[in-house]
Motif scaffolding. Structure first.
Motif, PDB file in Angstrom:
ATOM      1  N   TRP A 281       0.860  -1.191   0.000  1.00  0.00           N
ATOM      2  CA  TRP A 281       0.000   0.000   0.000  1.00  0.00           C
ATOM      3  C   TRP A 281       0.886   1.227   0.000  1.00  0.00           C
ATOM      4  CZ3 TRP A 281      -4.476  -0.540  -1.822  1.00  0.00           C
ATOM      5  CH2 TRP A 281      -5.435   0.459  -1.716  1.00  0.00           C
ATOM      6  N   SER A 282       0.273   2.412  -0.042  1.00  0.00           N
ATOM      7  CA  SER A 282       1.030   3.658   0.027  1.00  0.00           C
ATOM      8  C   SER A 282       0.642   4.414   1.293  1.00  0.00           C
ATOM      9  CB  SER A 282       0.751   4.521  -1.200  1.00  0.00           C
ATOM     10  OG  SER A 282      -0.616   4.849  -1.266  1.00  0.00           O
ATOM     11  N   TYR A 283       1.559   5.248   1.722  1.00  0.00           N
ATOM     12  CA  TYR A 283       1.290   6.107   2.874  1.00  0.00           C
ATOM     13  C   TYR A 283       1.926   7.467   2.620  1.00  0.00           C
ATOM     14  CZ  TYR A 283       1.447   8.304   7.414  1.00  0.00           C
ATOM     15  OH  TYR A 283       1.304   9.210   8.432  1.00  0.00           O
ATOM     16  N   LYS A 284       1.110   8.515   2.653  1.00  0.00           N
ATOM     17  CA  LYS A 284       1.605   9.887   2.525  1.00  0.00           C
ATOM     18  C   LYS A 284       1.834  10.412   3.935  1.00  0.00           C
ATOM     19  CE  LYS A 284       0.355  14.467   0.905  1.00  0.00           C
ATOM     20  NZ  LYS A 284      -0.099  15.119   2.132  1.00  0.00           N
ATOM     21  N   ALA A 285       3.100  10.642   4.239  1.00  0.00           N
ATOM     22  CA  ALA A 285       3.477  11.054   5.588  1.00  0.00           C
ATOM     23  C   ALA A 285       2.905  12.429   5.933  1.00  0.00           C
ATOM     24  CB  ALA A 285       4.993  11.078   5.714  1.00  0.00           C
TER      25      ALA A 285
ATOM     26  N   GLU B 206       4.745  -0.448   2.934  1.00  0.00           N
ATOM     27  CA  GLU B 206       4.180   0.706   2.241  1.00  0.00           C
ATOM     28  C   GLU B 206       5.220   1.394   1.357  1.00  0.00           C
ATOM     29  OE1 GLU B 206       1.844   0.319   6.062  1.00  0.00           O
ATOM     30  OE2 GLU B 206       3.974   0.401   5.600  1.00  0.00           O
TER      31      GLU B 206
ATOM     32  N   LEU C 230       6.339   4.974   0.946  1.00  0.00           N
ATOM     33  CA  LEU C 230       6.245   6.210   1.717  1.00  0.00           C
ATOM     34  C   LEU C 230       6.326   7.390   0.764  1.00  0.00           C
ATOM     35  CD1 LEU C 230       6.275   7.675   4.494  1.00  0.00           C
ATOM     36  CD2 LEU C 230       8.780   7.497   4.404  1.00  0.00           C
TER      37      LEU C 230
ATOM     38  N   LEU D 122       6.387   7.934  12.341  1.00  0.00           N
ATOM     39  CA  LEU D 122       5.737   6.989  11.426  1.00  0.00           C
ATOM     40  C   LEU D 122       5.129   5.762  12.095  1.00  0.00           C
ATOM     41  CD1 LEU D 122       8.458   6.973   8.627  1.00  0.00           C
ATOM     42  CD2 LEU D 122       6.202   8.056   8.526  1.00  0.00           C
TER      43      LEU D 122
ATOM     44  N   ILE E 104       9.330  -0.188   5.747  1.00  0.00           N
ATOM     45  CA  ILE E 104       8.736   0.502   4.604  1.00  0.00           C
ATOM     46  C   ILE E 104       9.485   0.011   3.360  1.00  0.00           C
ATOM     47  CG2 ILE E 104       8.382   2.771   3.543  1.00  0.00           C
ATOM     48  CD1 ILE E 104       6.697   2.381   6.047  1.00  0.00           C
TER      49      ILE E 104
ATOM     50  N   TRP F 138       1.453   4.916  12.220  1.00  0.00           N
ATOM     51  CA  TRP F 138       0.673   5.055  10.994  1.00  0.00           C
ATOM     52  C   TRP F 138       0.977   4.034   9.909  1.00  0.00           C
ATOM     53  CZ3 TRP F 138      -3.010   8.006  12.516  1.00  0.00           C
ATOM     54  CH2 TRP F 138      -2.754   9.018  13.443  1.00  0.00           C
ATOM     55  N   VAL F 139       1.995   3.188  10.108  1.00  0.00           N
ATOM     56  CA  VAL F 139       2.358   2.235   9.054  1.00  0.00           C
ATOM     57  C   VAL F 139       2.409   0.818   9.624  1.00  0.00           C
ATOM     58  CG1 VAL F 139       3.639   3.957   7.710  1.00  0.00           C
ATOM     59  CG2 VAL F 139       4.848   2.557   9.397  1.00  0.00           C
ATOM     60  N   HIS F 140       2.326  -0.152   8.715  1.00  0.00           N
ATOM     61  CA  HIS F 140       2.374  -1.567   9.098  1.00  0.00           C
ATOM     62  C   HIS F 140       3.569  -2.282   8.476  1.00  0.00           C
ATOM     63  CE1 HIS F 140      -1.546  -1.201  10.918  1.00  0.00           C
ATOM     64  NE2 HIS F 140      -2.036  -0.738   9.788  1.00  0.00           N
TER      65      HIS F 140
END
Length: 159
Positions: free
Chosen positions: A31-35, A48, A50, A40, A76, A43-45
């Protein structure tokens, strides 16, 4: 599974360049994550992509090296940095060295690339690949198990 190297196939990332971490292009992006914070972990697993844009770099105490070091420790898969005026303007050599040492793909893209297009294409690509993989697993499961009586045609159930 969608890998970092597959990012180059997305039309929205046609202007993307990789500047470090080439040996990590096999890493899977789930998946993606916009910081939106320099912290972090909450908010992340892991797995991702980043995305580092304007919001996080203007946060007090932002340090790109430390930020990416944390991202790497959280598994990440890689980072996409938006570059340009009022965004990230220079990448320190220490960041490039860290990314190369840890096999952490570090991508650059112009700041004016519409993120909505990236999120949409990446989300569709990941979902499509996952759907195909799930269908293959289902088919393999069906081929490997013994049929029960209910799977048989009624003519053969009585036997």
């Amino acid at each position: 599974m969608f890998q970092c190297k597959d990012l180059f196939k997305l039309p929205s990332l046609s202007k993307m360049k990789i500047i470090a971490g080439n040996k990590g292009l096999h890493k899977i992006i789930r998946w993606s994550y916009k910081a939106e914070s320099i912290h972090l972990a909450k908010w992340v697993h892991g797995g991702e992509l980043l995305i580092v844009s304007k919001m996080v770099i203007h946060e007090k105490n932002f340090n790109l090296y430390n930020f990416l070091k944390e991202a790497i420790s959280l598994n990440i898969s890689g980072a996409l940095l938006l570059i340009g005026p009022n965004y990230i303007e220079q990448i320190p050599q220490s960041v490039i060295d860290l990314s190369n040492q840890k096999h952490f793909p570090l991508f650059l893209i112009p700041w004016d690339t519409p993120l909505v297009d990236i999120f949409e294409e990446l989300g569709h690509a990941i979902a499509s690949i996952n759907l195909i993989n799930d269908k293959h697993k289902d088919l393999l499961f069906m081929q490997c198990r013994e049929p029960s009586k209910r799977d048989l045609h009624p003519v053969f159930r009585a036997a």
